[in-house]
Design a protein around this motif. Structure first.
Motif, PDB file in Angstrom:
ATOM      1  N   ALA A 266      -1.265  12.292 -34.800  1.00  0.00           N
ATOM      2  CA  ALA A 266       0.159  12.525 -35.043  1.00  0.00           C
ATOM      3  C   ALA A 266       0.633  13.802 -34.349  1.00  0.00           C
ATOM      4  CB  ALA A 266       0.422  12.598 -36.550  1.00  0.00           C
ATOM      5  N   LEU A 267      -0.165  14.855 -34.429  1.00  0.00           N
ATOM      6  CA  LEU A 267       0.193  16.103 -33.756  1.00  0.00           C
ATOM      7  C   LEU A 267       0.170  15.941 -32.243  1.00  0.00           C
ATOM      8  CD1 LEU A 267      -1.684  18.801 -35.883  1.00  0.00           C
ATOM      9  CD2 LEU A 267       0.703  18.073 -36.048  1.00  0.00           C
ATOM     10  N   HIS A 268      -0.770  15.163 -31.751  1.00  0.00           N
ATOM     11  CA  HIS A 268      -0.850  14.889 -30.316  1.00  0.00           C
ATOM     12  C   HIS A 268       0.426  14.188 -29.845  1.00  0.00           C
ATOM     13  CE1 HIS A 268      -3.365  14.735 -26.729  1.00  0.00           C
ATOM     14  NE2 HIS A 268      -3.070  13.471 -26.564  1.00  0.00           N
ATOM     15  N   TRP A 269       0.850  13.172 -30.594  1.00  0.00           N
ATOM     16  CA  TRP A 269       2.082  12.469 -30.254  1.00  0.00           C
ATOM     17  C   TRP A 269       3.284  13.408 -30.328  1.00  0.00           C
ATOM     18  CZ3 TRP A 269       2.032   7.024 -33.003  1.00  0.00           C
ATOM     19  CH2 TRP A 269       0.931   6.303 -32.554  1.00  0.00           C
ATOM     20  N   ALA A 270       3.325  14.246 -31.362  1.00  0.00           N
ATOM     21  CA  ALA A 270       4.448  15.165 -31.517  1.00  0.00           C
ATOM     22  C   ALA A 270       4.559  16.106 -30.324  1.00  0.00           C
ATOM     23  CB  ALA A 270       4.293  15.961 -32.816  1.00  0.00           C
ATOM     24  N   SER A 271       3.438  16.661 -29.904  1.00  0.00           N
ATOM     25  CA  SER A 271       3.442  17.574 -28.772  1.00  0.00           C
ATOM     26  C   SER A 271       3.854  16.852 -27.493  1.00  0.00           C
ATOM     27  CB  SER A 271       2.057  18.205 -28.609  1.00  0.00           C
ATOM     28  OG  SER A 271       2.069  19.191 -27.606  1.00  0.00           O
ATOM     29  N   LEU A 272       3.360  15.649 -27.317  1.00  0.00           N
ATOM     30  CA  LEU A 272       3.667  14.863 -26.129  1.00  0.00           C
ATOM     31  C   LEU A 272       5.153  14.520 -26.055  1.00  0.00           C
ATOM     32  CD1 LEU A 272       2.556  13.239 -23.683  1.00  0.00           C
ATOM     33  CD2 LEU A 272       2.173  11.341 -25.259  1.00  0.00           C
ATOM     34  N   LEU A 273       5.714  14.056 -27.166  1.00  0.00           N
ATOM     35  CA  LEU A 273       7.123  13.667 -27.173  1.00  0.00           C
ATOM     36  C   LEU A 273       8.037  14.885 -27.056  1.00  0.00           C
ATOM     37  CD1 LEU A 273       7.094  10.871 -29.870  1.00  0.00           C
ATOM     38  CD2 LEU A 273       7.292  10.599 -27.413  1.00  0.00           C
ATOM     39  N   GLY A 274       7.639  16.009 -27.662  1.00  0.00           N
ATOM     40  CA  GLY A 274       8.427  17.216 -27.504  1.00  0.00           C
ATOM     41  C   GLY A 274       8.530  17.629 -26.049  1.00  0.00           C
ATOM     42  N   PRO A 313      -2.286  11.088 -43.303  1.00  0.00           N
ATOM     43  CA  PRO A 313      -1.227  10.900 -44.290  1.00  0.00           C
ATOM     44  C   PRO A 313      -1.295   9.538 -44.960  1.00  0.00           C
ATOM     45  CG  PRO A 313      -0.367  11.768 -42.221  1.00  0.00           C
ATOM     46  CD  PRO A 313      -1.787  11.365 -41.974  1.00  0.00           C
ATOM     47  N   ILE A 314      -1.774   8.507 -44.244  1.00  0.00           N
ATOM     48  CA  ILE A 314      -1.966   7.185 -44.808  1.00  0.00           C
ATOM     49  C   ILE A 314      -3.258   6.647 -44.235  1.00  0.00           C
ATOM     50  CG2 ILE A 314       0.465   6.640 -45.172  1.00  0.00           C
ATOM     51  CD1 ILE A 314       0.565   5.253 -42.548  1.00  0.00           C
ATOM     52  N   PRO A 315      -3.862   5.610 -44.834  1.00  0.00           N
ATOM     53  CA  PRO A 315      -5.128   5.095 -44.318  1.00  0.00           C
ATOM     54  C   PRO A 315      -5.046   4.767 -42.838  1.00  0.00           C
ATOM     55  CG  PRO A 315      -4.629   4.112 -46.432  1.00  0.00           C
ATOM     56  CD  PRO A 315      -3.423   4.912 -46.034  1.00  0.00           C
ATOM     57  N   ALA A 316      -6.004   5.265 -42.073  1.00  0.00           N
ATOM     58  CA  ALA A 316      -5.949   5.136 -40.618  1.00  0.00           C
ATOM     59  C   ALA A 316      -6.259   3.721 -40.176  1.00  0.00           C
ATOM     60  CB  ALA A 316      -6.937   6.105 -39.968  1.00  0.00           C
ATOM     61  N   ARG A 317      -5.560   3.261 -39.161  1.00  0.00           N
ATOM     62  CA  ARG A 317      -5.879   2.025 -38.469  1.00  0.00           C
ATOM     63  C   ARG A 317      -5.526   2.262 -37.012  1.00  0.00           C
ATOM     64  NH1 ARG A 317      -1.198   0.919 -41.418  1.00  0.00           N
ATOM     65  NH2 ARG A 317       0.621   0.343 -40.180  1.00  0.00           N
ATOM     66  N   PRO A 318      -5.994   1.444 -36.081  1.00  0.00           N
ATOM     67  CA  PRO A 318      -5.731   1.724 -34.670  1.00  0.00           C
ATOM     68  C   PRO A 318      -4.240   1.769 -34.382  1.00  0.00           C
ATOM     69  CG  PRO A 318      -7.456   0.089 -34.910  1.00  0.00           C
ATOM     70  CD  PRO A 318      -6.873   0.302 -36.272  1.00  0.00           C
ATOM     71  N   PRO A 319      -3.750   2.844 -33.764  1.00  0.00           N
ATOM     72  CA  PRO A 319      -2.330   2.918 -33.437  1.00  0.00           C
ATOM     73  C   PRO A 319      -1.941   1.844 -32.439  1.00  0.00           C
ATOM     74  CG  PRO A 319      -3.533   4.701 -32.376  1.00  0.00           C
ATOM     75  CD  PRO A 319      -4.493   4.020 -33.298  1.00  0.00           C
ATOM     76  N   GLN A 320      -0.696   1.392 -32.526  1.00  0.00           N
ATOM     77  CA  GLN A 320      -0.179   0.360 -31.645  1.00  0.00           C
ATOM     78  C   GLN A 320       1.102   0.841 -31.009  1.00  0.00           C
ATOM     79  OE1 GLN A 320       0.258  -3.010 -34.189  1.00  0.00           O
ATOM     80  NE2 GLN A 320      -1.941  -3.305 -34.471  1.00  0.00           N
ATOM     81  N   GLY A 321       1.501   0.180 -29.938  1.00  0.00           N
ATOM     82  CA  GLY A 321       2.774   0.499 -29.332  1.00  0.00           C
ATOM     83  C   GLY A 321       2.651   1.426 -28.149  1.00  0.00           C
ATOM     84  N   PRO A 322       3.770   1.905 -27.615  1.00  0.00           N
ATOM     85  CA  PRO A 322       3.784   2.666 -26.366  1.00  0.00           C
ATOM     86  C   PRO A 322       2.914   3.893 -26.365  1.00  0.00           C
ATOM     87  CG  PRO A 322       6.008   2.047 -27.025  1.00  0.00           C
ATOM     88  CD  PRO A 322       5.109   1.676 -28.158  1.00  0.00           C
ATOM     89  N   LEU A 323       2.714   4.525 -27.540  1.00  0.00           N
ATOM     90  CA  LEU A 323       1.973   5.762 -27.571  1.00  0.00           C
ATOM     91  C   LEU A 323       0.477   5.586 -27.768  1.00  0.00           C
ATOM     92  CD1 LEU A 323       4.256   8.189 -29.570  1.00  0.00           C
ATOM     93  CD2 LEU A 323       3.780   8.167 -27.143  1.00  0.00           C
ATOM     94  N   ALA A 324       0.012   4.367 -27.964  1.00  0.00           N
ATOM     95  CA  ALA A 324      -1.398   4.178 -28.291  1.00  0.00           C
ATOM     96  C   ALA A 324      -2.316   4.698 -27.199  1.00  0.00           C
ATOM     97  CB  ALA A 324      -1.670   2.698 -28.542  1.00  0.00           C
ATOM     98  N   GLY A 325      -1.939   4.451 -25.929  1.00  0.00           N
ATOM     99  CA  GLY A 325      -2.801   4.909 -24.844  1.00  0.00           C
ATOM    100  C   GLY A 325      -2.873   6.408 -24.734  1.00  0.00           C
ATOM    101  N   PRO A 326      -1.722   7.121 -24.565  1.00  0.00           N
ATOM    102  CA  PRO A 326      -1.768   8.560 -24.469  1.00  0.00           C
ATOM    103  C   PRO A 326      -2.377   9.237 -25.683  1.00  0.00           C
ATOM    104  CG  PRO A 326       0.349   7.736 -23.701  1.00  0.00           C
ATOM    105  CD  PRO A 326      -0.403   6.577 -24.272  1.00  0.00           C
ATOM    106  N   ALA A 327      -2.078   8.714 -26.887  1.00  0.00           N
ATOM    107  CA  ALA A 327      -2.562   9.365 -28.088  1.00  0.00           C
ATOM    108  C   ALA A 327      -4.068   9.293 -28.192  1.00  0.00           C
ATOM    109  CB  ALA A 327      -1.926   8.720 -29.322  1.00  0.00           C
ATOM    110  N   ALA A 328      -4.647   8.248 -27.657  1.00  0.00           N
ATOM    111  CA  ALA A 328      -6.098   8.100 -27.756  1.00  0.00           C
ATOM    112  C   ALA A 328      -6.833   9.127 -26.935  1.00  0.00           C
ATOM    113  CB  ALA A 328      -6.499   6.694 -27.328  1.00  0.00           C
ATOM    114  N   GLY A 329      -6.154   9.709 -25.934  1.00  0.00           N
ATOM    115  CA  GLY A 329      -6.774  10.662 -25.045  1.00  0.00           C
ATOM    116  C   GLY A 329      -7.136  11.951 -25.693  1.00  0.00           C
TER     117      GLY A 329
END
Length: 329
Positions: A266-274, A313-329
């Motif tokens: 989540a923090l990775h996505w936040a930094s990326l989108l910012g 924050p909630i039970p983890a499952r593989p992220p989906q959607g446009p951010l799944a690739g960058p976030a996995a890095g």
């Protein structure tokens, strides 16, 4: 997902060659968008393919314009009518100085409209959903209005992210918001603390469940009620218009929550989108085409361990959607 904007605005961006106080400055470009911090969050979430219910009080011709623009952008607009005219904000940007923002105070929102806003939150939120409350309160609004909105979302079973400032930030903490997302200056001003760690401790002691603190180029710092900490660095060497970058970061956290990602992601996505928002000419927008190149420069989030990170924050499952690739890095 529901996003509430207490004090929306028409956001006007003037691009000039150089800002000069006391001089006539020729405007090179004018951009007008439906705005306010919450609407910026909603727009970024919509860009990521997430359905959003945007809730806000709107009045006059300016309010009608904002409502129409939200619908045109594919955002479900749930607007509560008020008598007074919705405000405007003007941001002056160049490629030299930090942007100058001229923010009108906004209209008075009467008691009846606050009750209808809370009811609309209850109707648009759902069990396991997410409510984001973002932006300043309009003039004359008691800080406890934030408490009422948090209670409305919680009553519907939603988790609540709050990005406000001043006494409203303290009220949100006391109401037990699931996550507060101030920047460092806002946390210090609201608490009167001299150091960031003391401000965070005060907000957590007041009742906030967790905090993500924006530190500009210093990245993001997350702390939970047990004092566990996690830091995410910022994308290096990103220049542009920082207005709205924090709103995009808030959208990144909300999107990660919605897709079941753990907090480091989540923090990775936040930094990326910012960072993506900084590259755009006006606040509250991103270009998905920028994400891949930015992700290559973004420090990878640290591995999760009890001593150095927060629980998901909630039970983890593989992220989906446009951010799944960058976030996995």
């Amino acid at each position: 997902m529901t996003v509430l904007t207490p004090n929306p605005a028409i956001d006007i961006t003037y691009r000039v060659s150089r800002q000069r106080i006391g001089s006539t400055v020729r405007v090179l470009e004018v951009l007008r968008r439906a705005g306010g911090k919450g609407i910026n969050v909603a727009r970024v979430l919509r860009s990521l393919g997430i359905e959003v219910a945007a809730v806000q009080p709107l009045g006059g011709a300016a309010g009608e314009w904002i409502h129409t623009r939200l619908l045109a952008e594919g955002i479900s607009a749930h607007s509560i009518p008020i008598t007074e005219q919705t405000r405007s904000t003007v941001t002056v940007v160049d490629d030299v100085e930090h942007p100058t923002v001229l923010a009108e105070p906004g209209p008075h929102v009467p008691e009846e409209a606050w009750a209808r806003l809370c009811e609309r939150v209850r109707l648009t939120c759902h069990d396991g959903g997410i409510l984001v409350i973002s932006g300043s309160l309009p003039p004359g609004a008691a800080p406890t209005r934030i408490s009422d909105l948090i209670a409305a979302g919680r009553g519907a079973g939603a988790r609540v992210i709050v990005d406000v400032s001043g006494p409203a930030l303290l009220a949100a903490a006391a109401a037990g918001a699931d996550l507060l997302k101030p920047n460092a200056e806002e946390a210090l001003q609201a608490t009167g603390a001299q150091e960031v760690d003391a401000a965070i401790a005060q907000l957590l002691h007041a009742g906030a469940r967790s905090i993500v603190l924006s530190q500009g180029r210093g990245g993001l710092l997350a702390v939970d009620s047990h004092g566990r900490r996690l830091h995410q660095g910022a994308v290096p060497d990103v220049t542009g218009n920082p207005t709205g970058a924090g709103d995009a970061a808030t959208a990144g956290i909300a999107a990660a929550w919605a897709r079941g990602a753990a907090l480091p992601v989540a923090l990775h996505w936040a930094s990326l989108l910012g960072a993506a928002a900084v590259l755009r000419p006006s606040a509250g927008e991103i270009d998905l085409a920028d994400l891949s190149s930015l992700a290559e420069r973004l420090p990878t989030p640290p591995s999760t361990s009890p001593a150095s990170s927060l629980p998901a924050p909630i039970p983890a499952r593989p992220p989906q959607g446009p951010l799944a690739g960058p976030a996995a890095g």
